[in-house]
Design a protein around this motif. Structure first.
Motif, PDB file in Angstrom:
ATOM      1  N   THR A  19       2.128 -21.520   7.418  1.00 33.24           N
ATOM      2  CA  THR A  19       0.853 -22.198   7.466  1.00 33.24           C
ATOM      3  C   THR A  19      -0.316 -21.536   7.977  1.00 33.24           C
ATOM      4  N   LEU A  20      -0.085 -20.732   8.760  1.00 29.53           N
ATOM      5  CA  LEU A  20      -1.236 -20.022   9.459  1.00 29.53           C
ATOM      6  C   LEU A  20      -1.873 -18.979   8.336  1.00 29.53           C
ATOM      7  N   ALA A  42      -5.904 -17.391  12.964  1.00 29.20           N
ATOM      8  CA  ALA A  42      -4.642 -17.136  12.578  1.00 29.20           C
ATOM      9  C   ALA A  42      -3.946 -16.108  13.537  1.00 29.20           C
ATOM     10  N   LEU A  43      -4.593 -14.825  13.427  1.00 32.04           N
ATOM     11  CA  LEU A  43      -4.182 -13.441  13.886  1.00 32.04           C
ATOM     12  C   LEU A  43      -4.325 -13.570  15.165  1.00 32.04           C
ATOM     13  N   ARG A  44      -5.005 -13.914  16.122  1.00 31.38           N
ATOM     14  CA  ARG A  44      -5.148 -14.390  17.242  1.00 31.38           C
ATOM     15  C   ARG A  44      -3.869 -15.353  17.937  1.00 31.38           C
ATOM     16  N   LYS A  68      11.177 -14.532   6.099  1.00 32.76           N
ATOM     17  CA  LYS A  68      10.587 -13.960   4.978  1.00 32.76           C
ATOM     18  C   LYS A  68       9.171 -13.479   5.218  1.00 32.76           C
ATOM     19  N   LEU A  69       8.918 -13.281   6.573  1.00 31.60           N
ATOM     20  CA  LEU A  69       7.482 -12.863   7.008  1.00 31.60           C
ATOM     21  C   LEU A  69       7.335 -11.262   7.267  1.00 31.60           C
ATOM     22  N   ASP A  70       8.589 -10.557   7.143  1.00 35.03           N
ATOM     23  CA  ASP A  70       8.317  -9.143   7.415  1.00 35.03           C
ATOM     24  C   ASP A  70       7.681  -8.194   6.617  1.00 35.03           C
ATOM     25  N   SER A  71       7.315  -8.689   5.361  1.00 36.88           N
ATOM     26  CA  SER A  71       6.613  -8.140   4.260  1.00 36.88           C
ATOM     27  C   SER A  71       5.156  -8.884   4.159  1.00 36.88           C
ATOM     28  N   GLN A  72       4.965  -9.671   5.103  1.00 39.45           N
ATOM     29  CA  GLN A  72       3.811 -10.525   4.845  1.00 39.45           C
ATOM     30  C   GLN A  72       2.706 -10.559   6.082  1.00 39.45           C
ATOM     31  N   LEU A  73       3.085  -9.722   7.160  1.00 37.26           N
ATOM     32  CA  LEU A  73       2.350  -9.758   8.227  1.00 37.26           C
ATOM     33  C   LEU A  73       0.978  -9.314   8.122  1.00 37.26           C
ATOM     34  N   ILE A  74       0.671  -8.669   6.954  1.00 34.91           N
ATOM     35  CA  ILE A  74      -0.825  -8.635   6.690  1.00 34.91           C
ATOM     36  C   ILE A  74      -1.519  -9.685   6.349  1.00 34.91           C
ATOM     37  N   GLU A  75      -0.758 -10.755   5.988  1.00 36.71           N
ATOM     38  CA  GLU A  75      -1.607 -11.864   5.449  1.00 36.71           C
ATOM     39  C   GLU A  75      -2.071 -12.606   6.570  1.00 36.71           C
ATOM     40  N   PHE A  76      -1.513 -12.677   7.823  1.00 36.18           N
ATOM     41  CA  PHE A  76      -2.459 -13.296   8.989  1.00 36.18           C
ATOM     42  C   PHE A  76      -3.619 -12.506   9.393  1.00 36.18           C
ATOM     43  N   PHE A  77      -4.182 -11.581   8.871  1.00 35.20           N
ATOM     44  CA  PHE A  77      -5.272 -10.925   8.949  1.00 35.20           C
ATOM     45  C   PHE A  77      -6.375 -11.480   7.856  1.00 35.20           C
ATOM     46  N   PRO A  78      -7.770 -11.357   8.444  1.00 36.76           N
ATOM     47  CA  PRO A  78      -8.796 -11.904   7.753  1.00 36.76           C
ATOM     48  C   PRO A  78      -8.687 -11.242   6.457  1.00 36.76           C
TER      49      PRO A  78
END
Length: 271
Positions: A6-7, A18-20, A46-56
């Motif tokens: 959701t973040l 979200a990143l903070r 299933k977040l290991d390939s989506q970590l970059i999605e927390f960034f602006p």
């Protein structure tokens, strides 16, 4: 960790909120858990390939990712990200090979001798380019090429047709593998990979010996590599079965090697 998805919504990521939150959460998590546990938790969610999605959105690149977590003194996240990125890159190369061969089949190029030559050349160039771009060694590139070549086969339902399909595919695209086995390390890596591959895929288990024979005939595998694999490098998985399948070939190669040694000794005596 699954609720963390959701973040990744835009109104939470655009200002870095979200990143903070995600970064603070990871700091707490890693105080009591290992990197292995973190990797497992991220993969499960299933977040290991989506970590970059927390960034602006304007900071979703490897450079921003590495600078952020380096500043946070979290090398663990850098390791997870690099490993995931490497896997994705390798999977992408294999998928590209499969796609090229599928498209060639649709265009009937894989039934035409000149078409097959062109495909082999195209795949060989792609493999060499990937090696330069990703700093892959031959031993890695050749097993990925194998996965793509065999992964492109549309297997028949009848068991007696499967071996023929496998051998035909190996014969057709062995030039790609030959280009990527100029070093003994690459040959052994390919042999061990094929052993594991056919062990994990029951429909191909009986074909190992014939595959090795065809790769030897195509100059992909040398006699010394096959002998070394049989005597010292064979994996435990299916070892007895696969040694039995290659027994005749190995004995023949050992005999030829022995004859060569005898000829060298005779030449030395003549001198």
């Amino acid at each position: 960790m699954e609720p963390l998805r959701t973040l990744q919504k835009e109104h939470l990521t655009k200002d870095g909120l979200a990143l903070r939150f995600f970064t603070d959460l990871l700091h707490v998590y890693l105080q009591e858990n290992t990197l292995a546990q973190l990797s497992k938790a991220l993969a499960k969610a299933k977040l290991d390939s989506q970590l970059i999605e927390f960034f602006p959105p304007n900071k979703r690149d490897d450079d921003c990712f590495e600078r952020h977590f380096a500043a946070e003194d979290m090398p663990q996240l850098l390791e997870v990200h690099r490993a995931t990125r490497d896997v994705a890159t390798r999977d992408g190369f294999v998928a590209d090979v499969v796609d090229v061969l599928h498209q060639a089949k649709i265009a009937d190029e894989d039934d035409d001798e000149e078409g097959v030559k062109a495909i082999n050349l195209r795949l060989a160039k792609a493999a060499k380019a990937a090696m330069r771009s990703h700093q892959w060694g031959e031993h890695l590139a050749v097993v990925l090429a194998w996965d793509g070549i065999i992964g492109a086969v549309d297997w028949a339902l009848r068991a007696e047709q499967i071996e023929t399909q496998a051998i035909n595919q190996v014969k057709r695209y062995s030039p790609v593998l030959e280009v990527l086995t100029t070093e003994p390390k690459s040959e052994i890596a390919l042999l061990k990979h094929i052993q594991r591959y056919v062990y994990d895929d029951p429909k191909l288990t009986k074909s190992f010996g014939r595959i090795v024979f065809e790769l030897y005939n195509a100059d992909v595998l040398s006699d010394s590599a096959i002998i070394f694999w049989a005597s010292k490098a064979a994996l435990p998985e299916g070892k007895a079965i696969f040694l039995k399948q290659t027994e005749t070939l190995v004995k023949k190669l050992e005999a030829l090697e022995g004859d060569d040694d005898d000829e060298e000794d005779e030449d030395d005596d003549d001198e």
